[in-house]
Design an enzyme around this catalytic site. Sequence first.
Site, PDB file in Angstrom:
ATOM      1  CE  LYS A  41      -0.415  -0.376   5.003  1.00 40.88           C
ATOM      2  NZ  LYS A  41      -1.236  -0.100   6.158  1.00 40.88           N
ATOM      3  NE  ARG A 139      -5.832   0.114  11.743  1.00 43.49           N
ATOM      4  CZ  ARG A 139      -4.644  -0.060  11.154  1.00 43.49           C
ATOM      5  NH1 ARG A 139      -3.752   0.917  11.203  1.00 43.49           N
ATOM      6  NH2 ARG A 139      -4.329  -1.171  10.540  1.00 43.49           N
ATOM      7  CG  HIS A 168      -3.032  -4.735  12.186  1.00 47.44           C
ATOM      8  ND1 HIS A 168      -1.958  -5.321  11.540  1.00 47.44           N
ATOM      9  CD2 HIS A 168      -2.726  -3.417  12.279  1.00 47.44           C
ATOM     10  CE1 HIS A 168      -1.052  -4.399  11.247  1.00 47.44           C
ATOM     11  NE2 HIS A 168      -1.491  -3.235  11.694  1.00 47.44           N
ATOM     12  NE  ARG A 224      -2.144  -8.268   7.808  1.00 51.20           N
ATOM     13  CZ  ARG A 224      -2.599  -8.704   8.985  1.00 51.20           C
ATOM     14  NH1 ARG A 224      -3.151  -9.907   9.100  1.00 51.20           N
ATOM     15  NH2 ARG A 224      -2.524  -7.929  10.053  1.00 51.20           N
ATOM     16  CE1 TYR A 268       9.275  32.290   4.120  1.00 50.25           C
ATOM     17  CE2 TYR A 268       9.712  29.945   3.864  1.00 50.25           C
ATOM     18  CZ  TYR A 268       9.250  31.156   3.352  1.00 50.25           C
ATOM     19  OH  TYR A 268       8.760  31.206   2.069  1.00 50.25           O
ATOM     20  CB  CYS A 315      11.626  26.547   2.332  1.00 49.72           C
ATOM     21  SG  CYS A 315      12.670  27.677   3.259  1.00 49.72           S
ATOM     22  CG  ASP A 317       9.423  24.599  -3.557  1.00 46.47           C
ATOM     23  OD1 ASP A 317       8.678  23.618  -3.657  1.00 46.47           O
ATOM     24  OD2 ASP A 317       9.027  25.781  -3.557  1.00 46.47           O
TER      25      ASP A 317
HETATM   26  C1  LIG Z   1      -3.569  -4.643   8.419  1.00 45.01           C
HETATM   27  C2  LIG Z   1      -2.105  -4.495   8.169  1.00 45.01           C
HETATM   28  N1  LIG Z   1      -1.338  -5.584   8.016  1.00 45.01           N
HETATM   29  C3  LIG Z   1      -0.021  -5.511   7.785  1.00 45.01           C
HETATM   30  C4  LIG Z   1       0.618  -4.288   7.714  1.00 45.01           C
HETATM   31  C5  LIG Z   1       2.107  -4.253   7.498  1.00 45.01           C
HETATM   32  O1  LIG Z   1       2.739  -3.790   8.647  1.00 45.01           O
HETATM   33  P1  LIG Z   1       4.324  -3.615   8.699  1.00 45.01           P
HETATM   34  O2  LIG Z   1       4.648  -2.537   7.721  1.00 45.01           O
HETATM   35  O3  LIG Z   1       4.573  -3.207  10.100  1.00 45.01           O
HETATM   36  O4  LIG Z   1       4.925  -4.921   8.333  1.00 45.01           O
HETATM   37  C6  LIG Z   1      -0.132  -3.126   7.881  1.00 45.01           C
HETATM   38  C7  LIG Z   1       0.546  -1.826   7.826  1.00 45.01           C
HETATM   39  O5  LIG Z   1       0.220  -0.865   8.408  1.00 45.01           O
HETATM   40  C8  LIG Z   1      -1.528  -3.228   8.110  1.00 45.01           C
HETATM   41  O6  LIG Z   1      -2.288  -2.138   8.262  1.00 45.01           O
END
Ligand SMILES: Cc1ncc(COP(=O)(O)O)c(C=O)c1O
Length: 382
Positions: A41, A139, A168, A224, A268, A315, A317
Amino acid sequence: MPAPDRRSATVATIDLTALAHNLSEVRRLIPSACRIFAVVKADAYGHGLIEVSRVLARHNVGGFAVATVQEAVLLRNAGIREPVLVMAGLLPEELPDLVRYGLTPVVYDLAFVQRLAEQIPVDAAPWPVHLKLDTGMGRLGLTPAEAWEALQRIRAGGHLRVEGLMTHLADADSADPAYTNSQLARLDTMVARIREADISIPLIHAAGTAGILSHPASHRDAVRPGIMLYGYHTCARLTTPVFLKPVLCVTTKVVQVRTVAQGESVSYNRTFIATRPSRIAVLPVGYADGYSRTLSDRAAVLVRDRRAPVVGRVCMDLTMIDVSDVPGAAAGDEVVLIGRQGSESITADDLATWQDSIPYDVLCAIGPRVPRIFRPDETARN
Ligand SMILES: Cc1ncc(COP(=O)(O)O)c(C=O)c1O
């Protein structure tokens, strides 16, 4: 792969051989039958969704996990055929695409079961879904009672099939395993109830990077991994040593070196006032590129194999560094923001510390204005 954009001073170089190495570290740490859903993702945590996913597919990952339908559609349009789990918010209007592109939804809402079932063509085989159980992340997720109800409705409906049950972990990277153990116990209670009812769910999964590295008990039928594929972790405690290689480097080039008199200020709000006659190099990178403003007066970069401090406010850029102690620093010099130069290195962990955040945030923030240049996966040549 897109042609490297040599016109940009600031580039992110993605080492696909390091990515393949990190995947092999995931494999080393989990049981051989355990399936890997690579988490890609957020543009593969800023590394380039398509190029990263193609390498991981070539190395036979069992599937991909993304947050949104849009990300999953990009994968399909790039020819990725592996299962794709869509893990985060799904809107009703996205359901037709979910079916059209053959995606696997994560179900965290009972009402979703009926809505999805209505989308499945009558002649289609039961559509695979993964149920998400909230065991303590607080969540997205179903309560155990809701998960049981979803399971019953899905079995009765006939349009869907529960391929996976996932949860999770909220605190798997901390030194104290207690909370993770309590989450796994809640998952186990659900799994036991399902097995007692003689229902088979092929893929139970809980572990991201921290579960993989710190909680072998969380390696179920699948894992995952996200951040460890990109070379980082945030675990306070490892069960087995791991050797990860950072995949991404960011470099830029000095555009100008200026002389600043003692007492003069830079950028700045005048947070930096020169305490000596100084040479200040201007870098064409800023918070619009993901180089956070919180790095102002805190971070360092590498130039001519030496560390130089960021001075004054970052800044949109432009960013200024003090090169008074870098003999010969000049316009055109390469500057490393993340990566190695000579014997020095700066990692996404270092930036995370300076900006009081985590490497995930540092990597994902690198903006679309920064071209990604891909170094090919050398392991694929054999
Ligand atoms: C539901 C879920 N699974 C797996 C992951 C992967 O986690 P990580 O990057 O800590 O391995 C994420 C990442 O946020 C997640 O939201």
